[in-house]
Design a protein around this motif. Structure first.
Motif, PDB file in Angstrom:
ATOM      1  N   LEU A  90       0.834  -1.211   0.000  1.00 24.08           N
ATOM      2  CA  LEU A  90       0.000   0.000   0.000  1.00 24.08           C
ATOM      3  C   LEU A  90       0.865   1.256   0.000  1.00 24.08           C
ATOM      4  N   LEU A  91       1.922   1.231   0.794  1.00 23.01           N
ATOM      5  CA  LEU A  91       2.851   2.369   0.818  1.00 23.01           C
ATOM      6  C   LEU A  91       3.461   2.607  -0.556  1.00 23.01           C
ATOM      7  N   GLU A  92       3.793   1.533  -1.262  1.00 25.84           N
ATOM      8  CA  GLU A  92       4.411   1.654  -2.578  1.00 25.84           C
ATOM      9  C   GLU A  92       3.419   2.204  -3.604  1.00 25.84           C
ATOM     10  N   TYR A  93       2.173   1.720  -3.574  1.00 27.90           N
ATOM     11  CA  TYR A  93       1.155   2.249  -4.490  1.00 27.90           C
ATOM     12  C   TYR A  93       0.890   3.735  -4.219  1.00 27.90           C
ATOM     13  N   GLU A  94       0.908   4.096  -2.937  1.00 31.56           N
ATOM     14  CA  GLU A  94       0.701   5.499  -2.580  1.00 31.56           C
ATOM     15  C   GLU A  94       1.842   6.358  -3.122  1.00 31.56           C
ATOM     16  N   ARG A  95       3.063   5.868  -2.987  1.00 29.81           N
ATOM     17  CA  ARG A  95       4.228   6.607  -3.484  1.00 29.81           C
ATOM     18  C   ARG A  95       4.171   6.740  -5.007  1.00 29.81           C
ATOM     19  N   MET A  96       3.849   5.654  -5.698  1.00 35.24           N
ATOM     20  CA  MET A  96       3.761   5.675  -7.161  1.00 35.24           C
ATOM     21  C   MET A  96       2.645   6.606  -7.637  1.00 35.24           C
ATOM     22  N   GLY A  97       1.533   6.611  -6.895  1.00 38.49           N
ATOM     23  CA  GLY A  97       0.423   7.481  -7.256  1.00 38.49           C
ATOM     24  C   GLY A  97       0.791   8.952  -7.142  1.00 38.49           C
ATOM     25  N   GLU A  98       1.479   9.305  -6.059  1.00 37.46           N
ATOM     26  CA  GLU A  98       1.895  10.696  -5.867  1.00 37.46           C
ATOM     27  C   GLU A  98       2.884  11.120  -6.942  1.00 37.46           C
ATOM     28  N   PHE A  99       3.799  10.232  -7.293  1.00 35.66           N
ATOM     29  CA  PHE A  99       4.784  10.533  -8.344  1.00 35.66           C
ATOM     30  C   PHE A  99       4.078  10.692  -9.692  1.00 35.66           C
TER      31      PHE A  99
ATOM     32  N   LEU B 227      -6.896   0.948  -3.048  1.00 34.70           N
ATOM     33  CA  LEU B 227      -8.229   0.842  -2.456  1.00 34.70           C
ATOM     34  C   LEU B 227      -8.666  -0.602  -2.242  1.00 34.70           C
ATOM     35  N   ALA B 228      -8.014  -1.542  -2.920  1.00 32.50           N
ATOM     36  CA  ALA B 228      -8.304  -2.954  -2.667  1.00 32.50           C
ATOM     37  C   ALA B 228      -7.911  -3.323  -1.239  1.00 32.50           C
ATOM     38  N   SER B 229      -6.865  -2.656  -0.707  1.00 29.95           N
ATOM     39  CA  SER B 229      -6.446  -2.887   0.679  1.00 29.95           C
ATOM     40  C   SER B 229      -7.011  -1.848   1.633  1.00 29.95           C
ATOM     41  N   ALA B 230      -7.334  -0.662   1.097  1.00 33.15           N
ATOM     42  CA  ALA B 230      -7.811   0.444   1.940  1.00 33.15           C
ATOM     43  C   ALA B 230      -9.146   0.964   1.412  1.00 33.15           C
ATOM     44  N   PRO B 231     -10.216   0.150   1.505  1.00 31.11           N
ATOM     45  CA  PRO B 231     -11.496   0.537   0.892  1.00 31.11           C
ATOM     46  C   PRO B 231     -12.174   1.735   1.542  1.00 31.11           C
ATOM     47  N   ALA B 232     -11.755   2.102   2.746  1.00 34.72           N
ATOM     48  CA  ALA B 232     -12.406   3.213   3.448  1.00 34.72           C
ATOM     49  C   ALA B 232     -11.574   4.489   3.429  1.00 34.72           C
ATOM     50  N   CYS B 233     -10.526   4.514   2.596  1.00 36.58           N
ATOM     51  CA  CYS B 233      -9.647   5.686   2.564  1.00 36.58           C
ATOM     52  C   CYS B 233     -10.206   6.751   1.629  1.00 36.58           C
ATOM     53  N   HIS B 234     -10.746   7.814   2.190  1.00 38.03           N
ATOM     54  CA  HIS B 234     -11.294   8.905   1.391  1.00 38.03           C
ATOM     55  C   HIS B 234     -10.201   9.607   0.584  1.00 38.03           C
ATOM     56  N   ARG B 235      -9.018   9.663   1.139  1.00 37.89           N
ATOM     57  CA  ARG B 235      -7.914  10.349   0.463  1.00 37.89           C
ATOM     58  C   ARG B 235      -7.595   9.683  -0.877  1.00 37.89           C
ATOM     59  N   PHE B 236      -7.540   8.356  -0.883  1.00 38.38           N
ATOM     60  CA  PHE B 236      -7.269   7.632  -2.125  1.00 38.38           C
ATOM     61  C   PHE B 236      -8.432   7.801  -3.104  1.00 38.38           C
ATOM     62  N   LYS B 237      -9.650   7.761  -2.594  1.00 35.62           N
ATOM     63  CA  LYS B 237     -10.830   7.915  -3.453  1.00 35.62           C
ATOM     64  C   LYS B 237     -10.846   9.299  -4.106  1.00 35.62           C
ATOM     65  N   ILE B 238     -10.510  10.305  -3.320  1.00 35.62           N
ATOM     66  CA  ILE B 238     -10.512  11.678  -3.856  1.00 35.62           C
ATOM     67  C   ILE B 238      -9.453  11.832  -4.936  1.00 35.62           C
ATOM     68  N   LEU B 239      -8.264  11.283  -4.691  1.00 35.94           N
ATOM     69  CA  LEU B 239      -7.190  11.383  -5.682  1.00 35.94           C
ATOM     70  C   LEU B 239      -7.591  10.662  -6.969  1.00 35.94           C
ATOM     71  N   LYS B 240      -8.207   9.504  -6.826  1.00 38.25           N
ATOM     72  CA  LYS B 240      -8.686   8.772  -8.002  1.00 38.25           C
ATOM     73  C   LYS B 240      -9.741   9.587  -8.740  1.00 38.25           C
ATOM     74  N   ALA B 241     -10.692  10.138  -7.995  1.00 32.88           N
ATOM     75  CA  ALA B 241     -11.775  10.909  -8.619  1.00 32.88           C
ATOM     76  C   ALA B 241     -11.231  12.138  -9.339  1.00 32.88           C
ATOM     77  N   GLU B 242     -10.274  12.816  -8.737  1.00 31.14           N
ATOM     78  CA  GLU B 242      -9.690  14.004  -9.372  1.00 31.14           C
ATOM     79  C   GLU B 242      -9.004  13.632 -10.682  1.00 31.14           C
ATOM     80  N   CYS B 243      -8.287  12.509 -10.677  1.00 36.33           N
ATOM     81  CA  CYS B 243      -7.601  12.075 -11.909  1.00 36.33           C
ATOM     82  C   CYS B 243      -8.599  11.623 -12.966  1.00 36.33           C
ATOM     83  N   LEU B 244      -9.677  10.984 -12.542  1.00 34.57           N
ATOM     84  CA  LEU B 244     -10.721  10.603 -13.496  1.00 34.57           C
ATOM     85  C   LEU B 244     -11.303  11.849 -14.166  1.00 34.57           C
ATOM     86  N   ALA B 245     -11.493  12.898 -13.361  1.00 38.66           N
ATOM     87  CA  ALA B 245     -12.000  14.160 -13.920  1.00 38.66           C
ATOM     88  C   ALA B 245     -11.002  14.749 -14.910  1.00 38.66           C
ATOM     89  N   LEU B 246      -9.732  14.705 -14.572  1.00 40.62           N
ATOM     90  CA  LEU B 246      -8.696  15.255 -15.454  1.00 40.62           C
ATOM     91  C   LEU B 246      -8.545  14.423 -16.728  1.00 40.62           C
TER      92      LEU B 246
END
Length: 496
Positions: free
Chosen positions: A140-149, A167-186
């Motif tokens: 999860l830490l690695e996916y978070e790092r790759m996502g930020e990069f 999100l497969a490991s952190a289904p309740a993380c709003h931070r990851f959901k928001i980042l995904k949603a923002e990128c989907l919008a972009l």
């Protein structure tokens, strides 16, 4: 005297249970909770575990059991509180540490999760579940790092991929959901982005990040007024939300500049409109839909200013941003028609008609196809140097000028190659005049019909006879004497 019945007061004080009784009652509640948990009736299990805690609030296992139930109900923050309280009561409570780690992981806090799983492994080094969860936390830490990069590099597809894995490991993380949603919008995937943001807002209507993403989707869909409302609401909930502040400022500036350009266009101030649309295009390169409209608008202005090549380029830019933009195809097709690039015009009209099969679009396509067919023939108007709406007199004047210009005797001293070329042009001039001077042939020519049956358009006719008939032998102040064979190259040209 009558006897009076007097009711003696009864003892209403509750029975006071001793500590052992409380523990037995709590244990009974726990067993009932376990039974409901096994049946997957987690709400009832939660109620009985809560009663067990009320009866015996210092028992770590009761908090641990309720934490497990809350996790099944996806109430991870409450589960985290129970797990943390359980290990405070008993630092060696292995299940408590394990559940605390899982809650941290579900909420996206991989570092805290790792510490919890490490504690479990200190208590029981061979615990396979803790070993696996520790690996999940590291991943999860690695996916978070790759996502930020990826976000820094504007590789939004990669960010979405990483956040899906996270999100497969952190289904309740709003931070990851928001980042995904923002990128989907972009990426222009607005319905998906809206869905993610809406899910968060259903759980937390004051979430500034989710409000920002909702506004961002509306902004990129060119619903700027509604977008501004969401940005303002996001700033109300989170006054320091810098992204919402910047987006709100861009949205207002973009709308104002676009409106100015539209007003200038309506006022026929085309140079001003062109400049305003150009300025609007510099405000936010990420707003694809609005920028597509701005390019098309600038293309329309360019066409008004007779900058047809620039207009085509702008329409092409609009289509690259939005390949479903019918108006841009129509504008570009008209520009192609104006510069007589009929094949390109037909291609655009075909695209429009495939998308929207209306009578108007069918008519435009048929007209362009006719113009394309006509363009593949000799342009007799161009041969005579006159416009397509030329009058009979203008056609005659055109013939007179071009016939004299290309008559072979004028070029008798030229090289053989030049003489051959001029004879060919002389014949084309006669051919053009034969068609355009005949009302019936002219109508057929203008409508795109074939003229082969009329012995013109390359048929058998004598350009010299046409010339002689037009000038009457001595017409126009020129003396023309033909020899017996009447070949074009044997005319004698004497200028009076």
């Amino acid at each position: 005297m009558a006897a009076v019945d007097i009711e003696m007061p009864m003892d209403t004080e509750p029975k006071i249970l001793d500590e052992e009784d409380m523990e037995r009652e709590a244990e009974c509640f726990k067993e009932q909770g376990n039974a409901f948990y096994i049946k997957k009736d987690y709400s009832e299990a939660f109620n009985y575990y809560t009663r067990a805690i009320d009866a015996c609030p210092k028992n770590a296992s009761y908090y641990g059991n309720r934490a497990a139930t809350l996790m099944m109900l996806c109430r991870f923050r409450e589960a985290l509180e129970d797990s943390q309280y359980a290990v405070r009561l008993d630092d060696c409570f292995m299940k408590g540490h394990l559940r605390e780690g899982k809650c941290h992981l579900s909420l996206g806090n991989a570092m805290a999760a790792s510490r919890c799983f490490q504690k479990v492994l200190e208590l029981e080094p061979s615990n396979s579940q803790a070993q696996q969860e520790h690996k999940n936390a590291a991943a999860l830490l690695e996916y978070e790092r790759m996502g930020e990069f990826g976000f820094e590099k504007r590789d939004f597809r990669k960010v979405v991929y990483c956040m899906d894995r996270a999100l497969a490991s952190a289904p309740a993380c709003h931070r990851f959901k928001i980042l995904k949603a923002e990128c989907l919008a972009l990426l222009g995937r607005y319905p998906e982005a809206q869905s993610v943001a809406s899910d968060i807002l259903r759980m937390d209507s004051t979430n500034g990040d989710a409000l920002y993403v909702r506004g961002l989707c509306l902004y990129y869909e060119d619903c700027i007024d509604k977008a501004v409302q969401f940005f303002v609401q996001a700033l109300r909930m989170a006054p320091d939300h810098e992204k919402a502040r910047l987006a709100c400022r861009n949205a207002k500036a973009l709308k104002a500049k676009k409106d100015e350009g539209n007003k200038a266009f309506k006022d026929c101030s085309y140079d001003a409109a062109y400049q305003l649309y150009t300025e609007a295009l510099t405000i936010d390169p990420n707003n694809i839909k609005t920028n597509a409209k701005l390019y098309c608008n600038r293309g329309t202005v360019g066409a008004k200013l007779k900058k047809l090549d620039q207009a085509i380029e702008d329409c092409t830019s609009a289509i690259k941003l939005d390949d479903t933009y019918i108006k841009a195809y129509l504008r570009r097709a008209q520009c192609y028609t104006d510069i007589e690039q009929y094949e390109d015009a037909v291609r655009d009209y075909e695209k429009v008609y495939q998308t929207e099969k209306t009578k108007e679009h069918k008519h435009l396509l048929k007209t362009a196809q006719l113009e394309l067919k006509k363009s593949k023939r000799k342009d007799y108007y161009k041969v005579l140097g006159v416009g397509k709406n030329a009058t009979d007199d203008e056609i005659k004047k055109g013939y007179r000028k071009r016939a004299l210009m290309h008559h072979p005797d004028r070029h008798s001293a030229a090289t053989q190659e030049v003489q051959k070329d001029e004879e060919k042009k002389f014949k084309e001039v006669g051919e053009a005049f034969t068609v355009l001077s005949d009302p019936k042939k002219k109508v057929r020519y203008d409508s795109g019909q074939d003229l082969d049956d009329d012995n013109c358009g390359g048929g058998d006719f004598d350009a010299n006879n046409i010339f002689r008939a037009f000038f009457g032998g001595q017409g126009g102040g020129h003396n023309f004497d033909a020899n017996q064979n009447g070949a074009p190259g044997n005319f004698f040209f004497q200028f009076g």
